[in-house]
Motif scaffolding. Structure first.
Motif, mmCIF file in Angstrom:
data_model
loop_
_atom_site.group_PDB
_atom_site.id
_atom_site.type_symbol
_atom_site.label_atom_id
_atom_site.label_comp_id
_atom_site.label_asym_id
_atom_site.label_seq_id
_atom_site.Cartn_x
_atom_site.Cartn_y
_atom_site.Cartn_z
ATOM 1 N N GLY A 140 0.812 -1.207 0.000
ATOM 2 C CA GLY A 140 0.000 0.000 0.000
ATOM 3 C C GLY A 140 0.848 1.261 0.000
ATOM 4 O O GLY A 140 0.532 2.241 -0.676
ATOM 5 N N LYS A 141 1.951 1.225 0.764
ATOM 6 C CA LYS A 141 2.863 2.371 0.799
ATOM 7 C C LYS A 141 3.494 2.600 -0.570
ATOM 8 O O LYS A 141 3.646 3.753 -1.023
ATOM 9 C CB LYS A 141 3.946 2.133 1.850
ATOM 10 N N GLU A 142 3.846 1.517 -1.249
ATOM 11 C CA GLU A 142 4.444 1.632 -2.587
ATOM 12 C C GLU A 142 3.460 2.244 -3.575
ATOM 13 O O GLU A 142 3.810 3.154 -4.337
ATOM 14 C CB GLU A 142 4.891 0.250 -3.076
ATOM 15 N N TYR A 143 2.212 1.749 -3.567
ATOM 16 C CA TYR A 143 1.205 2.286 -4.482
ATOM 17 C C TYR A 143 0.860 3.735 -4.119
ATOM 18 O O TYR A 143 0.634 4.559 -5.000
ATOM 19 C CB TYR A 143 -0.054 1.421 -4.460
ATOM 20 N N TYR A 144 0.809 4.024 -2.830
ATOM 21 C CA TYR A 144 0.529 5.390 -2.381
ATOM 22 C C TYR A 144 1.606 6.344 -2.900
ATOM 23 O O TYR A 144 1.308 7.440 -3.393
ATOM 24 C CB TYR A 144 0.464 5.432 -0.852
ATOM 25 N N ALA A 145 2.883 5.931 -2.793
ATOM 26 C CA ALA A 145 3.975 6.774 -3.271
ATOM 27 C C ALA A 145 3.884 6.975 -4.782
ATOM 28 O O ALA A 145 4.244 8.040 -5.303
ATOM 29 C CB ALA A 145 5.317 6.140 -2.901
ATOM 30 N N ARG A 146 3.376 5.980 -5.476
ATOM 31 C CA ARG A 146 3.312 6.039 -6.938
ATOM 32 C C ARG A 146 2.161 6.909 -7.431
ATOM 33 O O ARG A 146 2.320 7.673 -8.396
ATOM 34 C CB ARG A 146 3.172 4.623 -7.484
ATOM 35 N N TYR A 147 0.998 6.788 -6.767
ATOM 36 C CA TYR A 147 -0.203 7.433 -7.283
ATOM 37 C C TYR A 147 -0.699 8.628 -6.451
ATOM 38 O O TYR A 147 -1.411 9.479 -6.986
ATOM 39 C CB TYR A 147 -1.355 6.414 -7.372
ATOM 40 N N CYS A 148 -0.355 8.701 -5.179
ATOM 41 C CA CYS A 148 -1.005 9.655 -4.282
ATOM 42 C C CYS A 148 -0.079 10.706 -3.676
ATOM 43 O O CYS A 148 -0.514 11.823 -3.362
ATOM 44 C CB CYS A 148 -1.696 8.910 -3.133
ATOM 45 N N GLN A 149 1.159 10.326 -3.451
ATOM 46 C CA GLN A 149 2.068 11.155 -2.659
ATOM 47 C C GLN A 149 2.318 12.530 -3.270
ATOM 48 O O GLN A 149 2.508 13.502 -2.549
ATOM 49 C CB GLN A 149 3.396 10.411 -2.467
ATOM 50 N N GLY A 187 1.089 14.155 -0.126
ATOM 51 C CA GLY A 187 2.284 14.216 0.697
ATOM 52 C C GLY A 187 2.659 12.864 1.268
ATOM 53 O O GLY A 187 1.841 11.948 1.363
ATOM 54 N N GLU A 188 3.894 12.745 1.690
ATOM 55 C CA GLU A 188 4.409 11.459 2.170
ATOM 56 C C GLU A 188 3.676 10.967 3.405
ATOM 57 O O GLU A 188 3.489 9.767 3.600
ATOM 58 C CB GLU A 188 5.907 11.595 2.465
ATOM 59 N N THR A 189 3.261 11.874 4.286
ATOM 60 C CA THR A 189 2.591 11.484 5.532
ATOM 61 C C THR A 189 1.117 11.879 5.556
ATOM 62 O O THR A 189 0.496 11.878 6.609
ATOM 63 C CB THR A 189 3.305 12.123 6.734
ATOM 64 N N GLY A 190 0.555 12.225 4.386
ATOM 65 C CA GLY A 190 -0.860 12.566 4.332
ATOM 66 C C GLY A 190 -1.188 13.953 4.835
ATOM 67 O O GLY A 190 -2.331 14.224 5.224
ATOM 68 N N LYS A 191 -0.220 14.865 4.799
ATOM 69 C CA LYS A 191 -0.442 16.229 5.294
ATOM 70 C C LYS A 191 -0.906 17.183 4.186
ATOM 71 O O LYS A 191 -1.047 18.390 4.425
ATOM 72 C CB LYS A 191 0.845 16.790 5.912
ATOM 73 N N GLY A 192 -1.097 16.644 2.982
ATOM 74 C CA GLY A 192 -1.534 17.489 1.879
ATOM 75 C C GLY A 192 -0.461 18.436 1.381
ATOM 76 O O GLY A 192 -0.772 19.499 0.836
#
Length: 203
Positions: free
Chosen positions: A123-132, A136-141
């Motif tokens: 999930g962290k890998e996909y988050y870094a690929r599509y969402c970060q 942001g890395e820690t979800g701080k926008g």
């Protein structure tokens, strides 16, 4: 000579009768169709229904037939996971809830993937690929794109988000967030759901 004049007169009278009988006040009437097959195809086209015509071979009278059961292709991932007891569970993860029905997703959808360390790593890998880049890395926008895009929410500032809500938003988008359903499989999205919830709890 008289015969030729008579023929010419008859021809002119016939043309005049046809002309006046063909002309009507309404412009909606195309007149008599002398070759209807030039307008309406002889074969039954499935997406065309002629007014007043009923297909004698279909009990509904329509040209469009219902597909044979089992012949329509649907997303069918047949993913298998092991739950906390080690038992193998299978979930098709077919997702066809309307984009405007996020409240249904919140009530109905549950994450079919059991939570474990490997799932969080994925999930962290996909988050870094599509969402970060936005969230942001820690979800701080505070991602690089968010600095230009503005208005990206901080996970910790939101009420707890359930599985269906996050999955729906990833799939169909919400507000200024674009849909990502075409970019990743349901399995990848569900793993991101776990990771987003982890970030929200840590924030």
């Amino acid at each position: 000579m008289k015969f030729m004049r008579l023929n010419r007169s008859l021809l002119l009278m016939t043309a005049a009768v046809l002309t006046f009988s063909a002309c009507k006040r309404s412009h909606d009437d195309p007149g008599t169709e002398y070759a209807p097959n030039m307008y309406d195809p002889v074969g039954y086209e499935p997406y065309k229904q002629i007014d007043g015509f009923k297909n004698p071979y279909n009990k509904y009278g329509t040209n469009l037939w219902e597909p044979v059961r089992g012949t329509v292709s649907r997303p069918n991932y047949h993913t298998k996971f092991s739950d906390s007891t080690g038992r193998s569970t299978e979930d098709l993860m077919v997702y066809n809830i309307h984009p405007d029905s996020i409240t249904i997703s919140e009530r109905v959808l549950k994450n079919p993937i059991p939570l474990n360390d490997q799932v969080l790593t994925d999930g962290k890998e996909y988050y870094a690929r599509y969402c970060q880049h936005c969230h942001g890395e820690t979800g701080k926008g505070d991602g690089l794109v968010a600095k230009q895009y503005k208005g990206v929410p901080v996970y910790s500032g939101l009420p707890p988000m359930n599985d269906g809500h996050i999955f729906h938003v990833i799939t169909h988008g919400k507000g200024r967030m674009w849909p990502h359903g075409s970019q990743m499989t349901p399995e990848e999205r569900w793993k991101i759901v776990h990771y987003v919830q982890k970030l929200q709890n840590e924030g």
